[in-house]
Design a protein around this motif. Structure first.
Motif, short mmCIF file in Angstrom:
data_model
loop_
_atom_site.label_atom_id
_atom_site.label_comp_id
_atom_site.label_asym_id
_atom_site.label_seq_id
_atom_site.Cartn_x
_atom_site.Cartn_y
_atom_site.Cartn_z
N SER A 147 -4.51 5.27 6.83
CA SER A 147 -4.52 4.51 5.27
C SER A 147 -6.02 3.93 6.14
CB SER A 147 -3.27 3.68 5.44
OG SER A 147 -3.86 2.93 4.21
N SER A 193 0.85 -1.52 -0.01
CA SER A 193 0.09 0.25 0.13
C SER A 193 0.59 0.91 -0.18
CB SER A 193 -1.14 -0.26 0.76
OG SER A 193 -2.44 -1.12 1.24
N THR A 212 -1.77 -1.45 5.36
CA THR A 212 -0.65 -1.50 4.83
C THR A 212 0.60 -1.59 5.46
OG1 THR A 212 0.27 1.15 4.39
CG2 THR A 212 -0.93 1.25 6.38
#
Ligand code: FES
Ligand SMILES: [Fe+2]
Lengths: 453, 181
Positions: free
Chosen positions: A414, A399, A418
């Motif tokens: 996020s 990510s 991630t």
């Protein structure tokens, strides 16, 4: 600030969060281990203990900062101190009990004695042997220059120039609060109900990184998820916890100081999810706390915690289970873990009992969930130690770039799993190893931070 | 003690030893489900955490207590059943592949027998344990300590109603307690 260009360049090569690559060396080499002890553990704020462990004047709890033993102590006047647990005369470990109450720490070796505020009081045969030479006021126990008490927790730093703890914590405080505050939203109010200490043959950063938001490792806990060990497992529910966060948005948040958290941002309107199914009294208690917390905190109540790591080595579980775990380095490829289990001090006895039983079967070396983590950390360390292995970096490209700044919460947020928190963590870690100034270390120096992104 | 009582005592001690050795063997042979059958429904399985305390405070403070706070184990049969179930999933990586384990049991003594040696319904047996664990390739742990078992007569065998394990360690020197004691 010391700069040594070749070393800085080497660090940049090995720790390259911008490309999502980190050398295995930092997890296995004794050089990095030594650098960490010198440059990181001498500066960062470290968790030392909890006020509930030293309630009364004269109470002490022997703790640890990095690889060194320290005494957390409430002096006879009620003030809290943290001392290096080493006699000023020949270095004998002054206190080898884990906790207790005393008015004096008497060194077993030559019997120098120190008061609970650290002053050197007794020196045997002082008149005959030392009069006119030894200035006792200069030979107190070595005390941390920086200490901060926050909602029952005690933190310390060996760096007199360290920023105050709340600055160091930054906006991560909102997440830590979810661990330390009462379940009904009253500030603070937790107590330590027990402690695990164990050593594991793995580098400490594997554990810290795991807690700062490695949700991706969920499959390694498949066995507990299949069989069900959560607080509702006896009622037939699978999984290792209750599903308290249904409909919530999972968020992975990182902060310029290096902290990283996996929390949940609940929708504007959210309901209590029945939990602790086979214990109606406990379910009712948590339902009450839940409603009370919403009433007390308003919109802020939408933030609920999973796990997190306060830079560098204090991890937490926020609710099920609930506690702080410090991953002390213990050699390059060994960690000594200390877990402090938390409950609300004023929770009913039945609630505390259900919680402690769940904590024991979930966490630590005897915990059915965490055992599998330990297996991973051990063999990841071992299999990364080889000459060939060390030539190949770890991949941290999950990510990349998929986060927003300060939306919907402060920090880099996020909404998908991630490794951003880990990239950020090692970016900060590298800055410590390079001996950066405090503005850089806590992200005040934005140009450095942006350059790293 | 009369001669007859002495004989009964020795016979009982032998019977208890045989039971403990058989039980240890089930674990070492990885007959986990059969092992579970030896546990009473109201089992208490307890391993305290040991602390370094000042002389004179051992009785009060050295060991964490059953029923309060945090110990290595303070659990019941349901939880042990879960531990077995977990191992049998084949994806409990801390025990996959399975550890090689040997349980040594020695210094067996009968500490309490009730109501009588001739008609024992419940026995408290003390022993020492030495449990050797070897894992994967290079990992090995030795767990040494004292055990106290409360055994309940069950047909012509026994059920374990309470097991207290005093491990001679402070900081746990193993990464995991993933085996059964
Ligand atoms: S080392 Fe402590 S008195 Fe000598
Ligand atoms: Fe995990």
């Amino acid at each position: 600030m010391t700069t040594n260009l070749p070393i800085d360049q080497m660090i940049d090569q090995m720790i390259d969060p911008g490309r999502g690559m980190i050398s295995r060396e930092i997890f296995v080499s004794s050089d990095f281990h030594r650098e960490e002890l010198e440059k990181l553990f001498t500066r960062a704020w470290l968790f030392v203990g909890h006020e509930s462990q030293i309630r009364n004047p004269g109470d002490f709890f022997v703790s640890r900062m990095g690889e060194e033993s320290v005494i957390l102590c409430r002096d006879t006047q009620g003030k809290v101190h943290v001392f290096l647990n080493s006699c000023r005369h020949r270095g004998m470990k002054v206190c080898r009990y884990e906790s207790g109450n005393t008015s004096l720490f008497v060194c077993p070796y030559h019997s120098w004695s120190y008061t609970t505020d650290g002053r050197l009081q007794g020196v045997p045969l002082y008149r005959v042997l030392y009069e006119g030479q030894l200035d006792r006021s200069q030979w107190s126990l070595i005390e941390v220059p920086k200490l901060h008490q926050y909602k029952g927790t005690v933190w310390a730093s060996w760096d007199p120039d360290a920023p105050d703890f709340m600055t160091y914590l930054g906006d991560a405080v909102d997440h830590l609060d979810q661990v330390l505050d009462c379940r009904d939203g009253r500030p603070g109010g937790s107590e330590v109900i027990g402690l695990h200490k164990w050593v594991l043959p793995a580098n400490w950063k594997f554990a810290a990184e795991n807690f700062l938001g490695d949700t991706y490792h969920n499959p390694s806990h498949r066995s507990v998820d299949m069989i069900g060990i959560g607080p509702s497992a006896r009622a037939g529910q699978s999984g290792r916890r209750d599903n308290e966060y249904a409909k919530g948005q999972h968020v992975w948040v990182s902060f310029p100081q290096g902290h990283g958290m996996h929390s949940v941002w609940m929708p504007e309107v959210f309901q209590y999810q029945p939990s602790y199914l086979q214990y109606p009294v406990v379910d009712e208690y948590f339902r009450h706390c839940f409603e009370e917390r919403k009433r007390r905190l308003g919109d802020k109540a939408r933030l609920l915690p999973f796990t997190g790591n306060l830079f560098p080595n204090t991890s937490y579980h926020g609710r099920q289970p609930r506690g702080l775990c410090v991953w002390h380095p213990h050699g390059p490829t060994q960690t000594e873990a200390w877990r402090f289990f938390l409950v609300d001090a004023d929770a009913p006895a039945e609630v505390k009992d259900v919680l402690r039983r769940f904590y024991m079967r979930y966490s630590g070396p005897a915990g059915m969930t965490e055992q599998d983590d330990m297996e991973n950390w051990l063999y990841a360390t071992a299999a990364s130690s080889g000459t060939i292995a060390r030539r190949y970096p770890f991949n941290y490209q999950q990510s990349m770039g998929a986060y927003k700044r300060n939306d919907p919460l402060p920090g880099d947020v996020s909404t998908q799993m991630t490794e951003q928190s880990a990239r950020n963590y090692y970016d900060v870690y590298a800055r410590y190893l390079k001996g950066a100034d405090w503005d850089t270390l806590i992200g005040r120096n934005n140009s450095v931070r942006q350059a790293a992104e | 003690m009369t001669a007859a009582q002495r004989l009964a005592w020795f016979a009982l001690k032998q019977e208890i030893e045989d039971f403990l050795y058989m039980e240890a063997d089930l674990l070492d042979q990885r007959e986990f489900r059969q092992w579970l059958d030896l546990l009473a429904e109201d089992l208490v399985y307890f391993m305290p955490i040991r602390r370094n305390v000042k002389f004179g405070q051992q009785a009060e403070k050295e060991n964490t207590r059953q029923g309060e706070g945090i110990s290595w184990f303070d659990e019941d049969k349901w939880t042990l059943g879960k531990r077995v179930e977990q191992i049998l999933t084949g994806v409990h990586y801390a025990e996959e592949p399975l550890s090689r384990v040997t349980h040594m049991v020695s210094n067996v003594r009968l500490l309490e027998v009730s109501p009588s040696v001739e008609e024992p319904a419940e026995v408290v047996a003390g022993c020492r344990f030495l449990v050797y664990q070897n894992r994967v390739e290079y990992e090995s742990n030795t767990f040494v300590g004292r055990r106290k078992d409360r055994l309940r007569r069950h047909g012509n065998s026994w059920l374990i109603a309470r097991r207290e394990m005093i491990l001679e360690q402070n900081v746990l020197l193993a990464k995991n307690l993933s085996i059964l004691f």
